[in-house]
Design a protein around this motif. Structure first.
Motif, PDB file in Angstrom:
ATOM      1  N   HIS A  18      -5.719  -5.721  -4.157  1.00 30.97           N
ATOM      2  CA  HIS A  18      -5.168  -4.458  -4.139  1.00 30.97           C
ATOM      3  C   HIS A  18      -6.137  -3.243  -5.459  1.00 30.97           C
ATOM      4  N   VAL A  19      -6.718  -3.937  -6.326  1.00 28.32           N
ATOM      5  CA  VAL A  19      -7.133  -2.985  -7.746  1.00 28.32           C
ATOM      6  C   VAL A  19      -8.575  -2.350  -7.235  1.00 28.32           C
ATOM      7  N   TRP A  53      -3.226   5.830 -10.054  1.00 29.19           N
ATOM      8  CA  TRP A  53      -4.202   4.971 -11.177  1.00 29.19           C
ATOM      9  C   TRP A  53      -3.477   4.006 -12.710  1.00 29.19           C
ATOM     10  N   HIS A  54      -2.164   4.644 -12.163  1.00 23.25           N
ATOM     11  CA  HIS A  54      -1.097   3.469 -13.353  1.00 23.25           C
ATOM     12  C   HIS A  54      -1.401   1.789 -12.697  1.00 23.25           C
ATOM     13  N   SER A  55      -0.837   2.064 -11.463  1.00 28.12           N
ATOM     14  CA  SER A  55      -1.005   0.509 -10.975  1.00 28.12           C
ATOM     15  C   SER A  55      -2.167  -0.459 -10.811  1.00 28.12           C
ATOM     16  N   CYS A  56      -3.289   0.101 -11.413  1.00 28.48           N
ATOM     17  CA  CYS A  56      -4.819  -0.698 -10.645  1.00 28.48           C
ATOM     18  C   CYS A  56      -4.482  -0.069 -12.419  1.00 28.48           C
ATOM     19  N   VAL A  57      -4.232   0.438 -13.732  1.00 29.11           N
ATOM     20  CA  VAL A  57      -4.507   0.138 -14.765  1.00 29.11           C
ATOM     21  C   VAL A  57      -3.260  -1.173 -14.799  1.00 29.11           C
ATOM     22  N   GLY A 112       1.135   6.186 -17.535  1.00 23.87           N
ATOM     23  CA  GLY A 112      -0.245   5.707 -17.811  1.00 23.87           C
ATOM     24  C   GLY A 112      -0.621   5.273 -18.965  1.00 23.87           C
ATOM     25  N   TRP A 113      -0.847   6.006 -20.312  1.00 28.42           N
ATOM     26  CA  TRP A 113      -1.242   5.809 -20.938  1.00 28.42           C
ATOM     27  C   TRP A 113      -0.597   4.053 -22.019  1.00 28.42           C
TER      28      TRP A 113
END
Length: 331
Positions: A18-19, A53-57, A112-113
């Motif tokens: 998934h990334v 974005w945050h889930s990818c991080v 996300g930060w």
């Protein structure tokens, strides 16, 4: 319960799937003009997968953590190759430039930060690669933003979703330890002001879309900012003396795992388990410690079988499962 190699391999395969999956994608983007219309991958060439974005991080955090825990597993090789291809100076420069937009001030704040800082912390543990060096400018930018944010944030945000302040500060503080003592001091002082005098928790938890416990994330933060001597009585007054922990802290029921918001409750079970395991170690009473560990196991049992199966949960739940399963080993 612990992170075995079989579990690690399964989680790695899920995250590898998934990334780099570009769609569906939920974009945290403020459009300022027609010129802002673009595919997510144009603005985020590193973190364009995993639905948002945050889930990818934190999908990447999961992959690097699993690579470190089991470097000999077959999945370590594609993790390394994909990370080398993804974490390039050119791609990360685009991610950093996105923050210069006037309307990006609140982009991914604070969830996300903090996950980006945690990813950078994990990348530093892989000294055979240049990943941490390349991620550092982005990490420093988010660290500065977080410090500025704390200076203007008068009240903690105590919801069980991405805006939760305590969760962000837990990850950020771990990144700052030994690196930025001024940031650690700022977080510790802010946490004490926000939570130090809290007692007799009576929040209506869980909310229908929560993946974090407002009270247990605050308590976990306080385990990292207080000594055992001062934490234990604070925690007893918060959720033990009033019966909340015994009567209310039970695994959440997930009625529909195809619904992205309701699927958050699987994350609540995993994040509660993570909190409970660490909090147990910070207490001074063996009976209470055992009760918290059993409660953590109940929460893990309720959700670990459902980490995979539907993309609404699959794109992020492995991260919280890894957090919980690596305690008390710590990460």
């Amino acid at each position: 319960m612990e992170l075995t190699e079989d579990i690690a391999r399964n989680f790695a395969r899920i995250a590898l799937g998934h990334v780099t999956r570009p769609y569906p994608y939920k974009d945290d983007h403020v459009f300022e003009s027609d010129q802002d219309v673009r595919a997510p991958r144009m603005a985020h060439p590193v973190f364009f997968g995993s639905f948002d974005w945050h889930s990818c991080v934190h999908g990447w955090w999961t992959l690097l953590t699993l690579r470190r825990q089991y470097p000999g597993m077959a999945e370590a090789v594609p993790i390394e190759a994909l990370a080398d291809e993804t974490f390039t100076d050119a791609k990360l420069a685009v991610e950093l430039a996105y923050l210069d937009r006037p309307m990006s001030r609140g982009f991914e704040r604070p969830y996300g930060w903090s996950w980006l800082l945690y990813l950078h912390l994990e990348a530093e543990r892989h000294d055979d690669r240049e990943w941490s060096v390349r991620l550092e400018p982005l990490a420093l930018a988010f660290a500065a933003r977080l410090c500025d944010y704390l200076r203007i944030l008068t009240y903690p945000i105590t919801v069980g979703t991405h805006f939760n302040t305590a969760f962000a500060l837990i990850l950020a503080r771990r990144w700052a330890l030994g690196r930025d003592e001024a940031m650690v001091t700022l977080i510790d002082a802010w946490a004490e002001r926000a939570f130090g005098n809290r007692a007799d928790y009576r929040g209506w938890e869980p909310g229908g879309d929560e993946f974090l416990s407002p009270v247990l994330t605050a308590a976990l933060l306080m385990t990292e900012t207080r000594s055992k001597r001062t934490f234990a009585p604070w925690f007893r007054a918060l959720v033990i003396a009033n019966g909340w922990l015994e009567n209310e802290c039970r695994p959440a029921l997930v009625s529909d795992r195809t619904d992205g918001k309701i699927a958050h409750l699987d994350g609540l079970n995993l994040s509660r388990a993570w909190c409970l395991r660490i909090i147990a170690d910070a207490l001074d009473d063996e009976g209470t410690q055992k009760a918290l560990m059993l409660l953590a196991d109940e929460h893990l049992d309720a959700t670990l079988p459902h980490v995979a199966g539907n993309y609404m949960g699959e794109h992020w739940l492995t991260s919280f499962a890894v957090l919980a399963l690596l305690v008390p080993k710590q990460i």
